[in-house]
Design an enzyme around this catalytic site. Structure first.
Site, PDB file in Angstrom:
ATOM      1  N   GLY A  73       0.820  -1.216   0.000  1.00  0.00           N
ATOM      2  CA  GLY A  73       0.000   0.000   0.000  1.00  0.00           C
ATOM      3  C   GLY A  73       0.851   1.263   0.000  1.00  0.00           C
ATOM      4  N   CYS A 133      -3.908  10.239  10.520  1.00  0.00           N
ATOM      5  CA  CYS A 133      -3.328  11.454   9.945  1.00  0.00           C
ATOM      6  C   CYS A 133      -4.112  12.699  10.335  1.00  0.00           C
ATOM      7  CB  CYS A 133      -3.228  11.321   8.428  1.00  0.00           C
ATOM      8  SG  CYS A 133      -4.762  10.869   7.587  1.00  0.00           S
TER       9      CYS A 133
END
Lengths: 341, 53
Positions: free
Chosen positions: A10, A146
């Protein structure tokens, strides 16, 4: 130290590889991916050509390493971590599976009870700016989300200084497409996503729980997808506890981040980039924070900007690993970014 | 040394001369040297972006 990456195909796995292949204290010995087993890692991450000859192995072939980075989707780390701990290595989990200390929140935000709630107390939330000492001995490092990182680092100094009043604090977050991962689905197709300002989670985003856990208070989080590949900007709107002068905010942010290597206070009087701008942070491990006082509305505005794949994921993981391993915290993280970009 | 009047950052003298204009290292405000002994600064006058129109 020998390192393994689980789920290395990923975007986050690729970013981890980019950093670890140039880390002087790490040798990457194994990268796993069921979907790309047998293929060169450079097939998934062409920017790493000539930097490695590693080939993806299936998850079942995972061996023991001194440190194992889990870059797998939410829900998968829950089951892998106990065996990794038993084998005696350090675990750095980039999923959400070990971020929340309160086990009752997992069914609410992740749709299932945590199968190993007894391990949550052995996990340390991976923000060195808050938990540096605990990270030095952590068996499990839970790398933050994040959006959560940007919001927490922006908001926390205001809370710590007692400047936030009663009522919910609104966090308005914008993020780039790489935050959705490599398998984003139809909504992530270029034809659908290009040009959007999509409110994909006006309420109920999972990072709400992390922000409340680490910054305190009641958080009202709204998330938007915008035209960018990398980047998160969290704009935090907090009710002021009392009339506040801007100099008080300077003091609060300097007290929190004056010696931090990866948090910069950005609030300038002039220029094209007076407040934090994610575009300038691409590929860097910085989180830039800024602020403003809205005297008219009795509001404090805090801003947090970062690269979601760096300080929002892989960069934070390496920073925490450096702390845990007793290495200089900036090792392999010294890129200053590009301008113009 | 003295403090920036806008953000309270520590501002060093470093052989600056009377009337010199320099940016605050933290907030970027253009500061003008008012005196060197003791060192004193104030925000330098600047033109507004819209010239008041």
């Amino acid at each position: 130290m020998k390192a393994a990456i689980v789920g290395g195909s990923g975007f986050v796995g690729g970013e981890l590889l980019r950093l670890l292949l140039r880390h002087p204290g790490v040798e990457v010995v194994q990268v796993t991916s069921d979907s790309m087993a047998g293929k060169a890692v450079t097939r998934a991450h062409p920017n790493l050509r000539k930097a490695t000859t590693l080939v993806f192995e299936p998850h079942a072939a995972l061996g023991r390493a001194d440190v194992t980075f889990l870059a797998t989707p939410h829900g998968q780390s829950m089951e892998r971590v106990p065996a990794l701990l038993e084998a005696g290595g350090l675990v750095v989990d980039l999923s959400a599976d070990y971020r929340l200390r309160d086990p009752s929140l997992y069914p609410v935000y992740y749709g299932r009870p945590h199968p190993h709630p007894e391990l949550l107390a052995r996990s340390v939330y991976g923000l060195p700016e808050i938990h540096r000492e605990a990270l030095r001995t952590a068996p499990i490092v839970a790398v933050p989300g994040c959006i959560a990182t940007a919001a927490i680092l922006a908001l926390r100094p205001l809370v710590a200084a007692g400047l936030v009043g009663a009522g919910p604090t609104v966090v308005d977050a914008k993020s780039g497409s790489s935050a959705s991962g490599r398998d984003a689905g139809p909504a992530g197709l270029h034809a659908e996503r290009s040009g959007v300002m999509r409110a994909y989670a006006p309420t109920g985003h999972r990072h709400t729980a992390e922000i409340e856990q680490e910054a305190g208070g009641r958080i009202a989080l709204s998330c938007h997808a915008v035209e960018a590949v990398r980047g998160v900007l969290a704009t935090v709107h907090a009710p002021a506890a009392r009339p506040v002068e801007e100099k008080e905010l300077w003091r609060a942010y300097r007290a929190a981040y004056g010696t931090e290597p990866f948090v910069r206070i950005v609030h300038e009087s002039d220029g094209a980039f007076r407040e934090p701008e994610p575009k300038l942070l691409r590929g860097t491990n910085f989180c830039d924070v800024g602020f403003a006082v809205d005297r008219h509305a009795g509001r404090l505005v805090a801003l947090g900007a970062l690269d979601n794949l760096m300080k929002g994921a892989a960069g934070a993981a390496v920073q925490c690993f450096n702390v845990r391993a007793g290495l200089p915290e900036t090792t392999a993280l010294d890129f200053l970014g590009l301008h113009p970009v | 040394m003295t403090e920036c009047p806008e953000c309270e950052a520590i501002v060093e003298n470093h052989d600056k001369i009377l009337g010199e204009v320099f940016p605050c290292p933290d907030c970027g405000t253009e500061l003008e040297v008012l005196g060197t002994e003791p060192f004193a600064v104030q925000p330098a006058p600047k033109e507004a972006e819209d010239w008041g129109e």
